[in-house]
Design an enzyme around this catalytic site. Structure first.
Site, PDB file in Angstrom:
ATOM      1  N   GLU A   1     -46.973   6.306  11.306  1.00 19.48           N
ATOM      2  CA  GLU A   1     -46.595   6.077  12.713  1.00 19.48           C
ATOM      3  C   GLU A   1     -47.279   4.838  13.278  1.00 19.48           C
ATOM      4  O   GLU A   1     -46.681   4.093  14.037  1.00 19.48           O
ATOM      5  CB  GLU A   1     -46.901   7.314  13.558  1.00 19.48           C
ATOM      6  CG  GLU A   1     -45.918   8.449  13.357  1.00 19.48           C
ATOM      7  CD  GLU A   1     -44.471   8.042  13.650  1.00 19.48           C
ATOM      8  OE1 GLU A   1     -44.251   7.211  14.548  1.00 19.48           O
ATOM      9  OE2 GLU A   1     -43.563   8.532  12.959  1.00 19.48           O
TER      10      GLU A   1
ATOM     11  N   TYR B   1     -46.182   8.310  22.765  1.00 22.78           N
ATOM     12  CA  TYR B   1     -45.192   8.375  21.686  1.00 22.78           C
ATOM     13  C   TYR B   1     -45.828   8.848  20.383  1.00 22.78           C
ATOM     14  O   TYR B   1     -45.353   9.794  19.747  1.00 22.78           O
ATOM     15  CB  TYR B   1     -44.497   7.016  21.469  1.00 22.78           C
ATOM     16  CG  TYR B   1     -43.760   7.043  20.160  1.00 22.78           C
ATOM     17  CD1 TYR B   1     -42.543   7.715  20.055  1.00 22.78           C
ATOM     18  CD2 TYR B   1     -44.324   6.520  18.998  1.00 22.78           C
ATOM     19  CE1 TYR B   1     -41.901   7.848  18.839  1.00 22.78           C
ATOM     20  CE2 TYR B   1     -43.696   6.642  17.778  1.00 22.78           C
ATOM     21  CZ  TYR B   1     -42.482   7.302  17.705  1.00 22.78           C
ATOM     22  OH  TYR B   1     -41.870   7.450  16.502  1.00 22.78           O
TER      23      TYR B   1
ATOM     24  N   ASP C   1     -39.383   6.733  21.410  1.00 22.02           N
ATOM     25  CA  ASP C   1     -39.692   5.315  21.230  1.00 22.02           C
ATOM     26  C   ASP C   1     -38.436   4.516  21.580  1.00 22.02           C
ATOM     27  O   ASP C   1     -37.479   5.058  22.146  1.00 22.02           O
ATOM     28  CB  ASP C   1     -40.153   5.040  19.793  1.00 22.02           C
ATOM     29  CG  ASP C   1     -39.026   5.247  18.790  1.00 22.02           C
ATOM     30  OD1 ASP C   1     -38.027   5.911  19.136  1.00 22.02           O
ATOM     31  OD2 ASP C   1     -39.136   4.733  17.666  1.00 22.02           O
TER      32      ASP C   1
END
Ligand code: SF4
Length: 369
Positions: A37, A120, A138
């Site tokens: 991520e 996020y 996102d």
């Protein structure tokens, strides 16, 4: 906006058939999810894949990452761009070791409290790694949601994003929350793409407002971007008798925290004079500066042109040795975090391959996923 659309069943059925085989999805772990991520912020999957593999080989788990030095982490990140991500990931790993005995917390709020983890990333990790029923919105997710619900407000406005996030959250099934989040990301990356969305093969086309009204290509609406600031800088490679080059760790501004040549921003003055002043500033007695050429590099908000110089360093004395300035040979250059911009300036100053393995690593401005 319309009511709940019932996306989970068709979306998950499609995801089970069509999802890509990505390294962080094989034998998944919270640590792999966290690293992926961070890497996928601002950068496409194809670019991230080889970096992810190498990073995991170098730092196989959170304690290994926490125990590394910042230089080791930024070196492993070298060429991926946006170095603040590497430093934040490193800080987050250290905080997990200190606060959570090396185990990534499952709770979204606890994740959010870690350095460098925004809403996020906290939601994505909580959902994907721990199955939390949350929705990570996102840019990809916002685009897909704006089309599904036919939203014509700018997705750059926080209130719009919050409304889209609430809509998305209402669709997340309790049983497969992580897969649902990944499926939205996957749909945005492969089907509901920014340009020319493939509505003909989309599993959600029968539920999509933008498709029904022919508005898919016009959505999402975005606030016009401000123009990039054009910046001119001068930089100079000081090379000592042993062929080592002086790098300084930049404290603020452009490329803060990374190693770079002594660099000064130009404000109308002669580039050679400014480069000489930058060299004096770091305590090096310089001989005659040689102009080596110019380098252009486009960052997210800045379009930078650097006039590059080279000089034989008359003395290796520098004003401080407190870790902010270092003389490095070619092999050592690979062991510190050298940005794509600095690699370019080094190539112009020193020749084609100043950083082993660094050639062609210029990918600082790519899009996510
Ligand atoms: Fe995107 Fe088209 Fe699918 Fe709607 S139907 S979600 S616009 S790809």
């Amino acid at each position: 906006m319309s009511a709940r659309l019932g996306l989970a069943r068709p979306l998950l059925a499609w995801y089970d058939r069509a999802r890509r085989d990505l390294p962080w999805r094989r034998a998944p772990s919270p640590y792999k999810t966290l690293v992926s991520e961070f890497m996928l912020q601002q950068t496409v999957v194809a670019t991230v894949e080889p970096y992810f593999q190498r990073f995991l080989e170098r730092f196989p788990d959170l304690p290994a990452l926490a125990a590394a030095s910042e230089d080791e982490v930024t070196a492993a990140w070298s060429g991926l761009g946006y170095y603040a991500r590497a430093r934040n990931l490193h800080k987050a790993a250290r905080a997990v070791v200190e606060r959570h005995a090396g185990e990534l917390p499952a709770d979204e709020e606890a994740l959010r409290a870690l350095p460098g983890i925004g809403p996020y990333t906290a939601a994505a990790v909580a959902a994907i790694a721990f199955g939390a029923r949350t929705f990570a919105l996102d840019g990809n997710g916002a685009r897909v949601a704006a089309r599904l619900w036919g939203v014509h407000d700018s997705i750059d406005v926080p209130a719009t994003r919050e409304a889209l996030r609430a809509r998305g959250l209402a669709e997340v099934p309790a049983a497969r929350a992580g897969d649902f989040n990944q499926a939205v990301m996957e749909l945005g990356a492969t089907v509901c793409t920014p340009r020319a969305p493939k509505c003909g093969v989309c599993p959600l086309s029968s539920k999509c407002r933008a498709h029904a009204t022919g508005a898919a290509a016009r959505l999402p609406v975005r606030t016009p971007k401000r123009k990039k600031v054009v910046v001119r800088v001068a930089c100079c490679a000081c090379v000592d008798g042993a062929g080592r080059v002086l790098l300084v760790r930049r404290q603020a501004g452009l490329l803060a925290g990374t190693w770079a040549l002594p660099t000064v921003e130009l404000d109308g003055e002669d580039a050679g004079d400014a480069a000489r002043a930058a060299v004096r500033e770091v305590g090096v007695r310089a001989g005659r500066l040689v102009a080596r050429g110019a380098v252009r590099h486009v960052f997210t908000h800045r379009d930078v042109t650097a006039e590059v110089f080279r000089v034989r360093a008359a003395a290796r004395r520098v004003r401080d040795g407190q870790g902010a300035r270092r003389w490095l040979g070619p092999e050592e250059l690979a062991s510190v975090g050298v940005s794509s911009f600095t690699q370019k300036t080094l190539r112009v100053a020193l020749g084609p391959h100043p950083v082993p393995g660094g050639a062609g690593l210029s990918r600082g401005t790519e899009r996510r996923r």
